[in-house]
Design an enzyme around this catalytic site. Structure first.
Site, PDB file in Angstrom:
ATOM      1  N   CYS A   1       3.800  16.701 -27.647  1.00 56.19           N
ATOM      2  CA  CYS A   1       4.963  17.367 -28.237  1.00 56.19           C
ATOM      3  C   CYS A   1       4.886  17.407 -29.760  1.00 56.19           C
ATOM      4  O   CYS A   1       5.381  18.353 -30.391  1.00 56.19           O
ATOM      5  CB  CYS A   1       6.246  16.687 -27.790  1.00 56.19           C
ATOM      6  SG  CYS A   1       6.285  14.915 -28.106  1.00 56.19           S
TER       7      CYS A   1
ATOM      8  N   GLU B   1       5.967  26.997 -28.622  1.00 55.89           N
ATOM      9  CA  GLU B   1       5.126  25.857 -28.254  1.00 55.89           C
ATOM     10  C   GLU B   1       4.174  26.259 -27.138  1.00 55.89           C
ATOM     11  O   GLU B   1       4.613  26.622 -26.042  1.00 55.89           O
ATOM     12  CB  GLU B   1       5.992  24.671 -27.812  1.00 55.89           C
ATOM     13  CG  GLU B   1       5.182  23.424 -27.508  1.00 55.89           C
ATOM     14  CD  GLU B   1       6.050  22.236 -27.114  1.00 55.89           C
ATOM     15  OE1 GLU B   1       5.755  21.123 -27.550  1.00 55.89           O
ATOM     16  OE2 GLU B   1       7.029  22.448 -26.362  1.00 55.89           O
TER      17      GLU B   1
ATOM     18  N   LYS C   1      12.606   8.975 -12.891  1.00 52.63           N
ATOM     19  CA  LYS C   1      11.910  10.052 -12.184  1.00 52.63           C
ATOM     20  C   LYS C   1      10.698  10.493 -12.995  1.00 52.63           C
ATOM     21  O   LYS C   1      10.840  11.113 -14.044  1.00 52.63           O
ATOM     22  CB  LYS C   1      12.817  11.257 -11.959  1.00 52.63           C
ATOM     23  CG  LYS C   1      12.154  12.325 -11.066  1.00 52.63           C
ATOM     24  CD  LYS C   1      12.776  13.675 -11.230  1.00 52.63           C
ATOM     25  CE  LYS C   1      11.824  14.775 -11.585  1.00 52.63           C
ATOM     26  NZ  LYS C   1      10.441  14.691 -11.183  1.00 52.63           N
TER      27      LYS C   1
END
Length: 507
Positions: free
Chosen positions: A297, A398, A188
């Protein structure tokens, strides 16, 4: 032909619905719905894709399970699996420029980065094709008349959930390892960036994988993603994305005790000592945070700077940051592109407001760029904050955008305390010309991926995984391959005879 037109030539008719791929067939899905896909450089529609539901996830899982348990994929020869993966690599190579242009249009990253991503994907398929044919068993000398061994077996059906920041390469690294191991997969992609994964599945269909071995579903994570996580017939989940979503996946997977691999967020420190090469350290301080618009990330979003070089370093860093060329990824002069969506740009700018409210000093950036054609896209100026404290949200959370926060240290011990002072532990770097110091600091960093006098290079041969709330398990290298394999202990008696444990029971 203009640069933009040359890129747009790789698009399909924007009104034509691009479908899911389940059990070897392209299908519009059960809902009859579709959704638009946008170019973040100008927010124009570049595609229409099927928007599936839970029933489509169920069908894909059923097809994958049938291919694994009934149709023989789990017993397929390693050479068969390897040949198919090599064929994918060959066809990706032939379409490299096309797919890289599509990645730039759909994700917004600069074309040079998109080319690197496609090349990485090609080599991932080659690497795992080779690894599939390597010896994987072990034998042991044990204190008995027993031949003891360990064999590896594929875990079964794998749900692969891919983020929007590296759509193709993240799908490729997970899918190639899983297929090489003998698993079947349901992939996905993120709803914002499905287009290069759709092209990858065109290739998968073309090379002739058996029906149901590789399946592609499209739709919202809240529906399809949840089903891929919770379904009892899924044996493993491989997810890359936000930490909050990763925590929920762990909870949802607990009911069926699935294997879970999570590559999650980061707030990665980049430590610069006074003895570092100045030019190199400034250059990588910029690359660490502004590559990919900071939507990475492992971005070096915290610059931890030795106090004695603070003023000189920051002056040069701000000067160079203000010269970064912002624009669409298809422009060869562009050094930083747009953020993925208007909503995400708003989220990043909200963090800028938070930083100001917390008392941090804004040195540059912190605004949406609206000059000329930039007004049509999701452009945020590269941003640097100074005079921060460890408890600030902009230091701890973050942001996932081009926002750098600077922290200052005087001792090696203080540098490590600052570096390790968040809930994350994905990546970290240290810049110094003192080799012993570099070794000490690297050993003291709570992070899974580290660099010395560099930032961001990643290799398919080496593992990618984090500490703390940056995830569990990992991708890439032999370690990533092992994520898709069970280890089975086998003990074979070398002499067939009764155990003698029940002598009184002899007839």
């Amino acid at each position: 032909m203009s640069d933009a037109a040359a890129f747009e030539a790789v698009l399909k008719d924007t009104e034509e619905v691009q479908n899911m791929y389940i059990a070897g067939e392209w299908t519009s899905g059960s809902t009859g719905k579709s959704r638009k896909v946008y170019n973040p450089a100008n927010n124009q529609v570049i595609a229409t894709v099927a928007d599936g539901g839970a029933e489509d996830a169920d069908k894909a899982i059923e097809a994958a399970r049938k291919a694994f348990y009934e149709d023989g994929w789990r017993e397929a020869y390693a050479r068969t699996r390897a040949d198919l993966l090599l064929n994918v690599a060959e066809k990706l190579e032939a379409r490299k420029e096309e797919i890289a242009k599509l990645e730039t249009l759909n994700n917004g990253k600069i074309y040079e980065d998109s080319i690197v991503d496609v090349e990485d994907a090609i080599h991932q398929f080659k690497y795992y094709a080779g690894l599939a044919m390597q010896p994987h068993g072990q034998t042991y000398e044990v204190p008995d008349e027993i031949q003891a061994m360990v064999i590896r077996e594929p875990v079964g059906v794998v749900s692969i959930i891919v983020p929007w920041n590296f759509p193709l390469v993240m799908a490729a690294q997970k899918l190639s390892a899983a297929l090489a191991a003998g698993c079947t997969v349901v992939v996905k992609p993120a709803s914002q960036t499905p287009l290069t994964v759709l092209r990858l599945f065109e290739i998968i269909d073309e090379v002739g994988f058996p029906d149901g071995v590789a399946n592609l579903v499209l739709g919202p994570g809240s529906v399809i993603g949840n089903q891929l996580v919770q379904h009892k017939d899924v044996d493993k989940i491989s997810f890359t994305g936000g930490t909050d979503t990763g925590k929920q996946i762990m909870k949802d997977a607990a009911d069926t005790i699935k294997k879970v691999g999570l590559e999650l967020g980061g707030k990665s420190p980049n430590i610069v000592f006074a003895d570092a090469d100045f030019e190199t350290a400034v250059d990588y301080a910029m690359l660490g945070i502004f590559a990919g618009q900071g939507q990475v990330c492992s971005a070096g979003s915290r610059l931890i700077l030795e106090k004695s070089i603070y003023e000189k370093f920051v002056d040069e860093l701000v000067k160079r940051t203000n010269k970064i060329k912002i624009g669409p990824g298809w422009d060869p002069q562009t050094e930083m592109g747009p953020l993925i969506s208007p909503d995400h740009a708003d989220s990043v700018l909200e963090y800028v407001k938070v930083g100001l409210d917390e008392g941090a000093e804004l040195l540059c950036g912190g605004e949406r760029l609206t000059d000329g054609s930039l007004a049509e896209g999701n452009y945020v100026a590269p941003t640097i904050f100074a005079n921060t404290t460890p408890d600030m949200r902009i230091v701890q959370e973050e942001i996932f955008g081009p926002v750098l926060v600077i922290q200052v240290f005087e001792t090696e011990k203080e540098a490590l305390e600052l570096a390790n002072g968040t809930d994350f532990g994905l990546a970290a770097a240290v810049f110094t010309n003192d080799g012993a110091k570099a070794q000490r600091v690297i050993r003291g960093l709570h992070a899974g991926i580290t660099w010395v006098n560099s930032y961001h290079p990643t290799f398919n041969e080496a593992p990618w995984s984090g500490y703390k709330q940056s995830g569990i398990g990992g991708d890439l290298g032999t370690y990533g391959f092992e994520e898709y394999l069970y280890k089975k202990q086998v003990n074979i008696a070398l002499e067939v005879k009764p155990s003698g444990a029940y002598s009184n029971a002899d007839s």
